[in-house]
Scaffold this motif. Structure first.
Motif, PDB file in Angstrom:
ATOM      1  N   THR B 162       0.844  -1.193   0.000  1.00 29.25           N
ATOM      2  CA  THR B 162       0.000   0.000   0.000  1.00 29.25           C
ATOM      3  C   THR B 162       0.881   1.244   0.000  1.00 29.25           C
ATOM      4  OG1 THR B 162      -0.044   0.290   2.386  1.00 29.25           O
ATOM      5  CG2 THR B 162      -1.659  -1.226   1.441  1.00 29.25           C
ATOM      6  N   GLU B 163       0.219   2.394  -0.126  1.00 28.56           N
ATOM      7  CA  GLU B 163       0.934   3.663   0.056  1.00 28.56           C
ATOM      8  C   GLU B 163       0.442   4.319   1.345  1.00 28.56           C
ATOM      9  OE1 GLU B 163       0.044   5.559  -3.733  1.00 28.56           O
ATOM     10  OE2 GLU B 163       2.199   5.596  -4.129  1.00 28.56           O
ATOM     11  N   ASP B 164       0.002   3.498   2.292  1.00 34.17           N
ATOM     12  CA  ASP B 164      -0.608   4.036   3.500  1.00 34.17           C
ATOM     13  C   ASP B 164       0.400   4.787   4.361  1.00 34.17           C
ATOM     14  OD1 ASP B 164      -2.871   2.907   2.639  1.00 34.17           O
ATOM     15  OD2 ASP B 164      -2.923   1.263   4.085  1.00 34.17           O
ATOM     16  N   TYR B 165      -0.160   5.626   5.213  1.00 37.29           N
ATOM     17  CA  TYR B 165       0.649   6.347   6.190  1.00 37.29           C
ATOM     18  C   TYR B 165       0.332   5.814   7.575  1.00 37.29           C
ATOM     19  CZ  TYR B 165       2.639   9.854   3.128  1.00 37.29           C
ATOM     20  OH  TYR B 165       3.383  10.472   2.183  1.00 37.29           O
ATOM     21  N   ARG B 169       3.468   9.381   8.742  1.00 35.69           N
ATOM     22  CA  ARG B 169       4.598   9.256   7.824  1.00 35.69           C
ATOM     23  C   ARG B 169       4.449   7.962   7.032  1.00 35.69           C
ATOM     24  NH1 ARG B 169       9.243   7.164  11.480  1.00 35.69           N
ATOM     25  NH2 ARG B 169       8.046   6.187  13.119  1.00 35.69           N
ATOM     26  N   PRO B 170       5.210   7.843   5.928  1.00 32.28           N
ATOM     27  CA  PRO B 170       5.037   6.635   5.110  1.00 32.28           C
ATOM     28  C   PRO B 170       5.245   5.375   5.933  1.00 32.28           C
ATOM     29  CG  PRO B 170       6.383   8.237   3.958  1.00 32.28           C
ATOM     30  CD  PRO B 170       6.160   8.787   5.335  1.00 32.28           C
ATOM     31  N   ALA B 171       4.434   4.381   5.667  1.00 36.56           N
ATOM     32  CA  ALA B 171       4.476   3.147   6.457  1.00 36.56           C
ATOM     33  C   ALA B 171       5.867   2.517   6.430  1.00 36.56           C
ATOM     34  CB  ALA B 171       3.432   2.161   5.936  1.00 36.56           C
ATOM     35  N   GLU B 173       8.766   3.866   6.509  1.00 34.40           N
ATOM     36  CA  GLU B 173       9.637   4.463   7.541  1.00 34.40           C
ATOM     37  C   GLU B 173       9.273   3.933   8.913  1.00 34.40           C
ATOM     38  OE1 GLU B 173       9.654   8.721   7.558  1.00 34.40           O
ATOM     39  OE2 GLU B 173      10.021   8.823   5.395  1.00 34.40           O
ATOM     40  N   TRP B 174       7.981   3.852   9.156  1.00 33.46           N
ATOM     41  CA  TRP B 174       7.506   3.345  10.453  1.00 33.46           C
ATOM     42  C   TRP B 174       7.988   1.911  10.659  1.00 33.46           C
ATOM     43  CZ3 TRP B 174       4.313  -0.710  11.832  1.00 33.46           C
ATOM     44  CH2 TRP B 174       3.842  -0.705  13.142  1.00 33.46           C
ATOM     45  N   HIS B 268       2.739  -1.482  -5.747  1.00 30.20           N
ATOM     46  CA  HIS B 268       3.450  -0.669  -4.757  1.00 30.20           C
ATOM     47  C   HIS B 268       4.733  -1.308  -4.257  1.00 30.20           C
ATOM     48  CE1 HIS B 268       0.367   2.248  -4.747  1.00 30.20           C
ATOM     49  NE2 HIS B 268      -0.553   1.435  -4.265  1.00 30.20           N
ATOM     50  N   GLU B 293      -5.656   3.464  -7.577  1.00 28.38           N
ATOM     51  CA  GLU B 293      -4.193   3.553  -7.652  1.00 28.38           C
ATOM     52  C   GLU B 293      -3.658   2.972  -8.953  1.00 28.38           C
ATOM     53  OE1 GLU B 293      -3.986   3.281  -2.836  1.00 28.38           O
ATOM     54  OE2 GLU B 293      -3.118   1.653  -4.031  1.00 28.38           O
TER      55      GLU B 293
END
Lengths: 98, 326
Positions: B162-165, B169-171, B173-174, B268, B293
């Motif tokens: 996904t492009e979820d946050y 912040r972008p997933a 990075e998390w 993605h 998307e």
């Protein structure tokens, strides 16, 4: 793999143990006085309950000592373990040590 | 040199390195981070094998181990039958072919080593998606001995597709931060490419770790190829997530028909367009994000079929903005 709580070592994997049959079967006081049938009863006949059963186990790959355990033969749950010479622990209706 | 259906950006693949592999006799190119399935789709290959009884063509339906059809035989570096193309990580020199339900066992002895290891822990977390990562992190911060197993080559689970946050912040990075904290916490073991395959009495769990399978010819001879982990845990958290279920209709097993969430994952995670023109068929809201998307990435989506009586208005409007009929 089941864990068996050795009363000397603590919980260990079941493959470290050996089964020793029914516990509290004492050797006849005067074997020579037994009839053949009574001797056969002593040698070959054991209880086979569906439920709590007191039996002997040996921790062969650990302390190498024998101990007794009460096992529910329907579920394989070990309800109690106790050392040789100690009496069978009393169980309540739920099968727990009272 | 880039494959036709590969997007110029996006995904967790390394476009600067080309991996050459052979599938059904054709030499194709993929990149590190690809699975065999994503590399095939990037090259426009949708048909992988055929069904065993009627020889019906079989393609790639999903993006992970839930795929039912993409059976392949690995021929080199070492013969291995009946693997899913979606679970084979790509490496240079891979030779594979599609199967019609039956593979070929190796006739020569396997040179690889295999081993097993025991581990004890307070909390075992199965699955490193968002739920599993948070569960492992919470347990680790409390000082518990934690083992986190995940079958994929990177943590993140569904977030990777996904492009979820998350936390604004972008997933990705998390995920990286959580994994870094877990790996730096003493008493925490993070096992990638490890699938828990059985749970037994008294918290005994078996898991198989693929340690060098993804290295192909570069696999060191002195490292065990696969390892069985015998885990004894006090508590187990099963955070294995959910698999999308296919819509049932005639001929839904043909190549080119794919789960919407998997199409989204190919887009993605691998930067691959699973086609140029698609109809989206759904019974719920989740496929709309895939449709939107994909459309934004250049797939022509002329039609979205929603089995419900009324399609959700806001989502339908978003699709209408992109010239897709709901």
């Amino acid at each position: 793999m089941q864990l068996i709580p050795c009363p000397w070592c603590g919980p260990r994997e079941e493959l470290e143990f050996h089964y020793g049959g029914q516990a509290h079967v004492s050797y006849p006081e005067d074997p020579a006085a037994l009839s053949d049938e009574e001797w056969a009863q002593y040698v070959f006949f054991r209880d086979n309950p569906s439920g709590p059963f007191a039996e002997r186990w040996s921790h062969g790959a650990g302390c190498r000592r024998w101990f007794n355990a009460v096992r529910d033969t329907r579920t394989h749950d070990l309800l109690a373990v106790y050392r040789i010479g100690e009496p069978v622990p009393a169980l309540n209706e739920k099968g727990q040590v009272a | 040199m880039t494959a036709t259906f590969r997007l110029p950006t996006g995904g967790t693949i390394d476009r600067d390195t080309a991996l050459h592999f052979t599938f059904n006799g054709r030499t194709l190119v993929g990149h590190p981070g690809d699975t065999l399935a994503s590399a095939l789709l990037a090259n426009g290959v949708h048909e992988v094998g055929s069904s065993i009884k009627y020889g019906r063509p079989r393609g790639i339906v999903a993006a992970g181990s839930e795929d039912p059809t993409s059976l392949v035989q690995i021929e080199a570096p070492f013969p291995e039958p009946m693997l899913l193309a979606t679970t084979v990580e790509l490496y240079d020199g891979l030779v594979a072919r599609g199967l019609s339900g039956q593979g070929r066992l190796a006739s020569e002895p396997d040179p690889a080593r295999y081993d097993a290891k025991h581990v004890h822990c307070d909390v075992l977390v199965v699955g490193a998606g968002p739920a599993g990562l948070v569960a492992a992190l919470t347990a680790a911060r409390s000082g518990a001995r934690v083992v986190l197993v995940d079958e994929q080559n990177q943590a993140g689970g569904a977030l990777l597709g996904t492009e979820d946050y998350l936390d604004l912040r972008p997933a990705a990075e998390w995920i990286a931060d959580v994994v870094a904290e877990l790996k730096s916490t003493p008493g925490v073991l993070v096992l990638e490419r490890t699938a828990a395959f059985g749970a037994y009495q008294d918290g005994f769990v078996l898991a198989l770790q693929k340690r060098t399978d993804h290295l192909g010819f570069a696999a060191p001879a002195d490292v065990a190829r696969q390892r069985v982990w015998r885990i004894r845990t006090k508590q187990t958290v099963v955070a294995t997530g959910a698999h999308e279920r296919p819509v049932v209709f005639a001929d839904n097993d043909r190549p080119g028909i794919m789960l919407a969430s998997s199409a989204r994952t190919y887009l993605h995670r691998y930067g691959v367009l699973p086609g140029t023109r698609a109809v989206v068929f759904t019974t719920n809201d989740s496929a709309y994000s895939a449709a939107i998307e994909l459309a934004e990435s250049g797939v022509d989506i002329p039609l979205i079929v929603d089995a419900r009586r009324d399609a959700p208005e806001s989502l339908a409007a978003e699709c209408a903005d992109r010239k897709s009929v709901v």
